[in-house]
Design an enzyme around this catalytic site. Sequence first.
Site, short mmCIF file in Angstrom:
data_model
loop_
_atom_site.label_atom_id
_atom_site.label_comp_id
_atom_site.label_asym_id
_atom_site.label_seq_id
_atom_site.Cartn_x
_atom_site.Cartn_y
_atom_site.Cartn_z
CG HIS A 154 -2.00 -0.96 1.23
ND1 HIS A 154 -3.26 -0.73 0.72
CD2 HIS A 154 -2.01 -2.23 1.68
CE1 HIS A 154 -4.01 -1.82 0.88
NE2 HIS A 154 -3.26 -2.74 1.46
CE LYS A 182 -6.56 14.07 0.38
NZ LYS A 182 -6.73 12.81 -0.32
NE ARG A 183 -3.51 10.43 10.23
CZ ARG A 183 -3.26 9.49 11.13
NH1 ARG A 183 -4.12 8.51 11.34
NH2 ARG A 183 -2.17 9.52 11.85
CE LYS A 200 -2.58 10.94 3.14
NZ LYS A 200 -3.28 10.07 2.18
CB THR A 233 -10.15 5.01 -1.01
OG1 THR A 233 -9.63 5.38 0.27
CG2 THR A 233 -9.46 3.74 -1.48
CE LYS A 244 -13.86 6.12 1.05
NZ LYS A 244 -12.97 6.20 2.23
#
Length: 830
Positions: A363, A554-555, A560, A662, A666
Amino acid sequence: MEGELYVRLGYTMDALYRSITRHLAYSLGVVPTQASKRDIYLALSYSVRDRLLEKMLKTNQRYEDSGAKRLYYLSMEFLIGRSLANNLRAMKIYDQVAEALELLGTDVETICDQERDAALGNGGLGRLAACFLDSMASLDMPGFGYGLHYDYGLFEQDISNGYQREKPDSWISEAPALQVERADAACIVPMYGRIEETKDKWGRHNPLWLGWNLVTGVPYDIPIAGYGGLTVNRLRLFAARPSTEFDIKIFNEGDYLRAVEQKIESEKISKILYPKDSYEAGRELRLIQEYFLVACSLNDIVRTYEKDYSDYNKFPEKVAIQLNDTHPALAVAELMRILVDQKWVPWERAWDITNRTIAYTNHTLLPEALEKWPESLLARLLPRHLQFIYDINQQFLDRVVTLWPGDVDRMRNMSIVEEGPPRQVRMANLAIVGAHSVNGVSALHTDLIKKSLAPNFFEMWPERFNNKTNGITPRRWLCVANPNLHDLIEDAIGPGFVTDLERLRELEPFAEDPVFCEKFLQVKHGNKERLKDVIFNTTVVEVDPASLFDVQVKRIHEYKRQLMNVLGIIWEYLALTEDGVEPANPKTFIFAGKAAPGYWAAKQLIKLIHNVGNTIEDDPKARDFLKVAFAPNFRVTLAEQIIPAADISQQISTAGFEASGTGNMKFALNGALTIGTMDGANIEISQKVGRENIYICGLTAYEIEKMKRAGSYKPKAMYDKHPMIKRVVDSLASDRFCPRESGLFAWLKDYLLADNEMFFHLADLESYVKTRELSTKEYVDKTLWAKKAILNVARVGHFSSDRTIRQYADEIWDLVPIPPTEAEKSGKLK
Ligand code: GPV
């Protein structure tokens, strides 16, 4: 028992009403007329649990009768969130329950809102596991989760003066309504101890593992309802308890205090979830947790297998084990140990069985997330397992030498044991060698595994590597999170798409239908109104549903690039207040996400987001056009409230770093348009929804990689050349966003301008800001926007986790559905 159940449970409104009141009285001891909302929530949960268990027993009987292969999904995380509403929808009793609750003077939303999240995971990896469980049950597949029963899930996040504060999350009080304890299936796990080299009666080398400590694993089963409610699988979570046998021994030796200490030590194992996402701390307790999960699971798997088979030849045909990242990679050594030491299977045969049974999902490519454990720690904790790892490695390296004689670099690179000091065991290498399948989670990610993470392994075993692009369950992320959009779609294309998500394609013509577009925008607006209240209640920020909701949740992680989003906001803020350039539409930037407690830079970013928001709010020239809201304590339930209300979904990781993502799926399913880099599954999403219906920006993974290798990223030069980049960066170095905390963000200037800045913020900034501008402009044209959003919904069906699971089942597990019998369907008992 022969599959007969003694009490027949009803599913009508009447029967459910009786069941709720019965549980109020006899499980909770309260008079129905005096019940609190929480009492009613619990009584309803118990009523649902009864029915789930009934179906679970029947499902299990069906699987046993069929003799079918089973899949076991081993994961340190299952991020389930709430269960009640999801189960009511799956069992198709939502409306009946709503009526029954009205008779009790309340309503179903209020009652479902009482539930706390089960936050037994950090983020993407744990939520993927939960979506997979939902899909396996919905596809009638014998697929089961194995995990740990943490007392404390992921910490709760409070915000104080813009800083994150962590609070323990004790979900355990909630657990009894979700699960059943299975003390009958407890197992004993040995750890520590020493090896005694002995010979067996034929004089063969026979090492014995002696002097271990014992811990008991007590399983708790959480029923997982498939859509339609007839197939109910289980998620089995193990809690660590002191082993009574061991206690008794020490108590008998009279060392009372040591015995009690030992008890406490054992219970530590399943006390808490490690709050790190894609990062490893290398702590001993974490390794113990990983081993404990593996040992309990394999014990259970082998015991189940032995009910039907007396030798191990059929094991790989009846059992598939999927490793969710390397966290459970010790399964390779543990299965070998069970087969060789306990079942007397010859080593070579045991290796063949192990390899054909186990498969591994990678992952992440982030170097700091690749697990390595010191050999010395393994020698102490798991001496016998370490011997198996040595033997596996020896046998493996022998083959490498035959294939590539004299290639020492290759050997060093592929070895499971890394040369020291300190010598370490590389869990990814163990997993790749031990598994018959290694998969990535998006097309790009799998490509990078082959080309950069494990090229030597790919060369040796090309057929072993494969891609399984992630997916999400439409049951939770559409039916439960966005019931109004679900109903609108159902009115348009009829029922059935929830279990056949590609059918959303039938929506495409409606993108041109003005009446449908209008209704679609109304649903979005309603969701934005709902989110407005949630944000107001948790932050006191008042957002305007007429503004563009631009969302990044998100985290918090450097790769990111929440920071790049903030740079974009500052850019727009400076343009507005200093250059008089108004955005085409008022905008609300919504953030949410947790930072790992020890991750300083991530925590600073949370503070920065708050301070930039406050500065804008204090500025009369800006506040009518721009607003920033940070919604605290991001979790599954908050995601269910935020995602349906988003206009824009930000997916802007540095290309090559986000394995899949992911959240991106969504948002698209809920009709948000993506601003994203060519990273992870964004690439495949853009191919599916169409390049004109997504906002792509920034460098590609290939371009980033090339610049890295050439050392040609020179952020300081970009800063010098581009006046706006300079103004934005300098504003951080000034006290503009920290008037009362002078110098707080000055470090960010040095960070962004360093040649070794890992995440290429400034390299992508201009392209990113331009893309944002374009999206804001297009938002003004409601017809155009609705069309694009609807096309996103219509074309995103590929990213259902049902599709992902079918691919795992066909291409890795060789697993087939075992659908309900006619008798089960008609509701008969047998
Ligand atoms: I390794 N991921 C995660 O959430 N935690 C981890 O410890 C590791 C990976 C995530 C990746 O970062 C996402 O890109 C991916 O979508 C998700 O796993 C599921 O595959």
